[in-house]
Structure formats: C-alpha cells, structure tokens
Motif scaffolding. Structure first.
Motif, PDB file in Angstrom:
ATOM      1  N   GLN A  43       0.836  -1.205   0.000  1.00 31.17           N
ATOM      2  CA  GLN A  43       0.000   0.000   0.000  1.00 31.17           C
ATOM      3  C   GLN A  43       0.872   1.257   0.000  1.00 31.17           C
ATOM      4  O   GLN A  43       0.582   2.221  -0.713  1.00 31.17           O
ATOM      5  CB  GLN A  43      -0.923   0.002   1.219  1.00 31.17           C
ATOM      6  N   GLU A  45       3.887   1.563  -1.236  1.00 31.33           N
ATOM      7  CA  GLU A  45       4.465   1.703  -2.584  1.00 31.33           C
ATOM      8  C   GLU A  45       3.423   2.221  -3.575  1.00 31.33           C
ATOM      9  O   GLU A  45       3.722   3.066  -4.415  1.00 31.33           O
ATOM     10  CB  GLU A  45       5.045   0.372  -3.055  1.00 31.33           C
ATOM     11  N   ARG A  46       2.202   1.699  -3.467  1.00 28.92           N
ATOM     12  CA  ARG A  46       1.128   2.157  -4.361  1.00 28.92           C
ATOM     13  C   ARG A  46       0.852   3.642  -4.134  1.00 28.92           C
ATOM     14  O   ARG A  46       0.715   4.416  -5.080  1.00 28.92           O
ATOM     15  CB  ARG A  46      -0.142   1.331  -4.113  1.00 28.92           C
ATOM     16  N   GLU A  50       1.265   6.820  -6.633  1.00 28.90           N
ATOM     17  CA  GLU A  50       0.146   7.729  -6.881  1.00 28.90           C
ATOM     18  C   GLU A  50       0.552   9.174  -6.620  1.00 28.90           C
ATOM     19  O   GLU A  50       0.209  10.074  -7.389  1.00 28.90           O
ATOM     20  CB  GLU A  50      -1.039   7.342  -5.989  1.00 28.90           C
TER      21      GLU A  50
END
Length: 106
Positions: A43, A45-46, A50
C-alpha cells in the motif's frame, strides 16, 4: 482468530468445518502463489506511485496555467489596443464634417 475469541482451535474447527476448509483453501492458495509482499508495504508503494503521478500532473497543469495566463495577458493587451484604435477612429469621424444629404427628386 481462535485466541482472540477465547475458543480452542479444535472446538472452532469441530463446530464450523466450513471455516476450516476455507482457511485451508486460502492457506494453500497463498502457498502456491509464493511469497507475497506485506500488504502495508504494498500500500505504501502504491501510494508513493500515486503521489508521484499526481505531482507530475500538478506540474503539467502549472505549466498549462502559466501559458494560459500569458495568453490572457496578450489577449487583454490586444483588446485594449483595439479599443484605443476604435476610440481614435470615432473621434476622427466626429471631427469630420458630413455634407447634408438631400433627397433627390425622381
């Protein structure tokens, strides 16, 4: 799960065999999928990706905004120049004597 509920694992599996089957199915699927990244790390890294994407979009929009501000300044300058020219031409027209127009007999 059993520890949190205060129920022995054997009792849980004996009373709810479908839960044991589901647990075993998920454990087997996870084992076959191989090592997985920790969900929180994934999460993070995501979210970093973003944020990077949003920063790029913001930078692009700022460049676009600067171009639009420049266009606006140029357009306003041209409109002011055209207004001045129209005002000058109207003054010249008002200062020019106009010959009276008579109706010609037919």
């Amino acid at each position: 799960m059993c520890t949190l509920a205060g129920v022995p694992r054997a009792t849980l599996y004996r009373a709810y065999p479908h839960l044991k089957a589901e647990f075993d199915r998920q454990r087997q699927a996870a084992h076959e999928a191989g090592p997985q990244a920790e969900p929180r790390l994934a999460q993070i890294e995501r979210l970093k990706a973003e944020v990077a994407t949003l920063r790029e979009r913001l930078s692009s929009k700022n460049v676009e905004l600067d171009a639009l501000k420049e266009f606006q300044a140029t357009a306003l300058s041209r409109l002011a120049a055209q207004h001045d020219e129209i005002t000058t031409l109207r003054r010249q027209l008002d200062a020019t004597p106009v010959a009276s127009v008579r109706a010609h007999p037919r």
